[in-house]
Design a protein around this motif. Structure first.
Motif, PDB file in Angstrom:
ATOM      1  N   GLU A  16       0.563  -1.034  -0.130  1.00 52.59           N
ATOM      2  CA  GLU A  16      -0.059  -0.174   0.661  1.00 52.59           C
ATOM      3  C   GLU A  16       0.749   1.197   0.237  1.00 52.59           C
ATOM      4  O   GLU A  16       0.551   2.194  -1.071  1.00 52.59           O
ATOM      5  CB  GLU A  16      -1.193   0.356   1.411  1.00 52.59           C
ATOM      6  CG  GLU A  16      -1.981   1.066   1.336  1.00 52.59           C
ATOM      7  CD  GLU A  16      -2.999   0.484   0.028  1.00 52.59           C
ATOM      8  OE1 GLU A  16      -3.281   1.819  -0.798  1.00 52.59           O
ATOM      9  OE2 GLU A  16      -3.354  -0.324  -0.584  1.00 52.59           O
ATOM     10  N   LYS A  17       2.089   1.573   1.097  1.00 57.02           N
ATOM     11  CA  LYS A  17       2.820   2.090   1.077  1.00 57.02           C
ATOM     12  C   LYS A  17       3.475   2.616  -0.310  1.00 57.02           C
ATOM     13  O   LYS A  17       4.189   3.734  -1.188  1.00 57.02           O
ATOM     14  CB  LYS A  17       4.358   1.807   1.827  1.00 57.02           C
ATOM     15  CG  LYS A  17       4.682   3.356   1.853  1.00 57.02           C
ATOM     16  CD  LYS A  17       5.927   3.183   2.837  1.00 57.02           C
ATOM     17  CE  LYS A  17       6.908   4.502   3.663  1.00 57.02           C
ATOM     18  NZ  LYS A  17       7.366   4.651   4.466  1.00 57.02           N
ATOM     19  N   ARG A  19       2.096   1.828  -3.714  1.00 54.47           N
ATOM     20  CA  ARG A  19       1.402   2.331  -4.417  1.00 54.47           C
ATOM     21  C   ARG A  19       0.973   3.436  -4.259  1.00 54.47           C
ATOM     22  O   ARG A  19       1.233   4.134  -4.823  1.00 54.47           O
ATOM     23  CB  ARG A  19      -0.147   1.341  -4.026  1.00 54.47           C
ATOM     24  CG  ARG A  19      -1.179   1.554  -5.577  1.00 54.47           C
ATOM     25  CD  ARG A  19      -2.645   1.134  -4.887  1.00 54.47           C
ATOM     26  NE  ARG A  19      -3.732   1.114  -6.331  1.00 54.47           N
ATOM     27  CZ  ARG A  19      -5.026   0.913  -5.526  1.00 54.47           C
ATOM     28  NH1 ARG A  19      -4.671  -0.346  -4.465  1.00 54.47           N
ATOM     29  NH2 ARG A  19      -5.624   1.632  -6.597  1.00 54.47           N
ATOM     30  N   THR A  20       1.028   4.168  -2.902  1.00 55.60           N
ATOM     31  CA  THR A  20       1.059   5.484  -2.383  1.00 55.60           C
ATOM     32  C   THR A  20       1.954   6.551  -2.697  1.00 55.60           C
ATOM     33  O   THR A  20       1.551   7.269  -3.755  1.00 55.60           O
ATOM     34  CB  THR A  20       0.718   5.807  -0.996  1.00 55.60           C
ATOM     35  OG1 THR A  20      -0.075   4.950  -0.889  1.00 55.60           O
ATOM     36  CG2 THR A  20       0.388   7.082  -0.861  1.00 55.60           C
ATOM     37  N   ASN A  21       2.981   6.519  -2.962  1.00 49.82           N
ATOM     38  CA  ASN A  21       4.489   6.855  -3.472  1.00 49.82           C
ATOM     39  C   ASN A  21       4.317   6.888  -5.211  1.00 49.82           C
ATOM     40  O   ASN A  21       4.293   7.401  -5.908  1.00 49.82           O
ATOM     41  CB  ASN A  21       5.644   6.004  -2.962  1.00 49.82           C
ATOM     42  CG  ASN A  21       6.039   6.494  -1.643  1.00 49.82           C
ATOM     43  OD1 ASN A  21       5.376   7.115  -1.068  1.00 49.82           O
ATOM     44  ND2 ASN A  21       6.286   5.539  -1.238  1.00 49.82           N
ATOM     45  N   GLU A  23       1.293   6.848  -6.595  1.00 47.82           N
ATOM     46  CA  GLU A  23       0.327   8.029  -7.331  1.00 47.82           C
ATOM     47  C   GLU A  23       0.822   9.317  -7.539  1.00 47.82           C
ATOM     48  O   GLU A  23       0.810   9.485  -7.860  1.00 47.82           O
ATOM     49  CB  GLU A  23      -0.653   6.917  -6.684  1.00 47.82           C
ATOM     50  CG  GLU A  23      -1.211   6.334  -7.109  1.00 47.82           C
ATOM     51  CD  GLU A  23      -2.778   5.221  -6.144  1.00 47.82           C
ATOM     52  OE1 GLU A  23      -2.560   6.165  -5.413  1.00 47.82           O
ATOM     53  OE2 GLU A  23      -3.145   4.845  -6.195  1.00 47.82           O
ATOM     54  N   ARG A  24       1.714   9.589  -6.224  1.00 48.89           N
ATOM     55  CA  ARG A  24       1.851  10.597  -5.352  1.00 48.89           C
ATOM     56  C   ARG A  24       2.864  11.488  -7.225  1.00 48.89           C
ATOM     57  O   ARG A  24       2.907  12.257  -7.168  1.00 48.89           O
ATOM     58  CB  ARG A  24       2.508  10.729  -4.186  1.00 48.89           C
ATOM     59  CG  ARG A  24       3.122  12.380  -4.150  1.00 48.89           C
ATOM     60  CD  ARG A  24       2.549  12.341  -2.504  1.00 48.89           C
ATOM     61  NE  ARG A  24       2.899  11.380  -1.675  1.00 48.89           N
ATOM     62  CZ  ARG A  24       3.455  10.397  -0.939  1.00 48.89           C
ATOM     63  NH1 ARG A  24       4.495  10.166  -0.954  1.00 48.89           N
ATOM     64  NH2 ARG A  24       2.781   9.889  -0.117  1.00 48.89           N
TER      65      ARG A  24
END
Length: 173
Positions: A16-17, A19-21, A23-24
């Motif tokens: 999840e981390k 994926r978040t990085n 996406e950002r």
């Protein structure tokens, strides 16, 4: 590829981390690219507006002055617009152009003498420059701006008095 390996290392196994990085990073890159192209398009539209205004000699001040002071031209322009509105949008385009040309509005250059309608004096030249500048700025705003503005005006014009509030037919408790 180096950026992705940094994201994998920073995530330390947390999907999840990662994926978040990712996406950002993607959103930031797209914001930069969108801003770059938006600036380039604005410059291009401004250049096209300047060229079109100069080529067609469209002076907004002279145009408005002509419609404001000449009742015959104003009523003929309104009549032509009403006739066009009653027809299909694609029908009679050439006839509309002929009618606009017959109005003899201050648009375009005279083939015999381009400076025939040249303003006299400093005030005249300043008004000419102001009229051309207004035209360039109006063109550079683009179709979405004018479409939204005209839609709002038409909506306001089409609205009448507000309908009366609906009465409650239920009996009070």
């Amino acid at each position: 590829m180096i950026r992705v390996t940094v994201f994998v290392r920073d995530a330390a196994g947390d999907l999840e981390k990662f994926r978040t990085n990712l996406e950002r990073w993607f959103d930031d890159a797209m914001d930069r690219v969108s801003g770059f192209y938006k600036r380039k398009v604005q410059v291009a539209v401004l250049a096209y507006a300047i060229l079109l205004t100069a080529a067609l000699n469209v002076d907004s001040v002279a145009f408005a002055r002509r419609l404001w002071t000449d009742d015959l031209v104003r009523s003929a322009a309104v009549a032509a617009a009403e006739r066009q509105q009653q027809q299909r949008p694609d029908a009679g385009t050439t006839r509309l152009l002929e009618e606009v040309q017959e109005l003899n509005l201050p648009i375009g250059w005279s083939p015999s003498d381009p400076l025939r309608a040249a303003p006299s004096g400093v005030v005249g030249w300043l008004l000419k420059l102001l009229g051309l500048t207004i035209t360039v700025l109006a063109l550079s705003l683009g179709a979405p701006f004018w479409f939204d503005l005209l839609s709002r005006v038409a909506r306001l014009r089409a609205t009448g008095p507000p309908p009366p509030p609906a009465s409650d037919t239920r009996s009070p408790p």
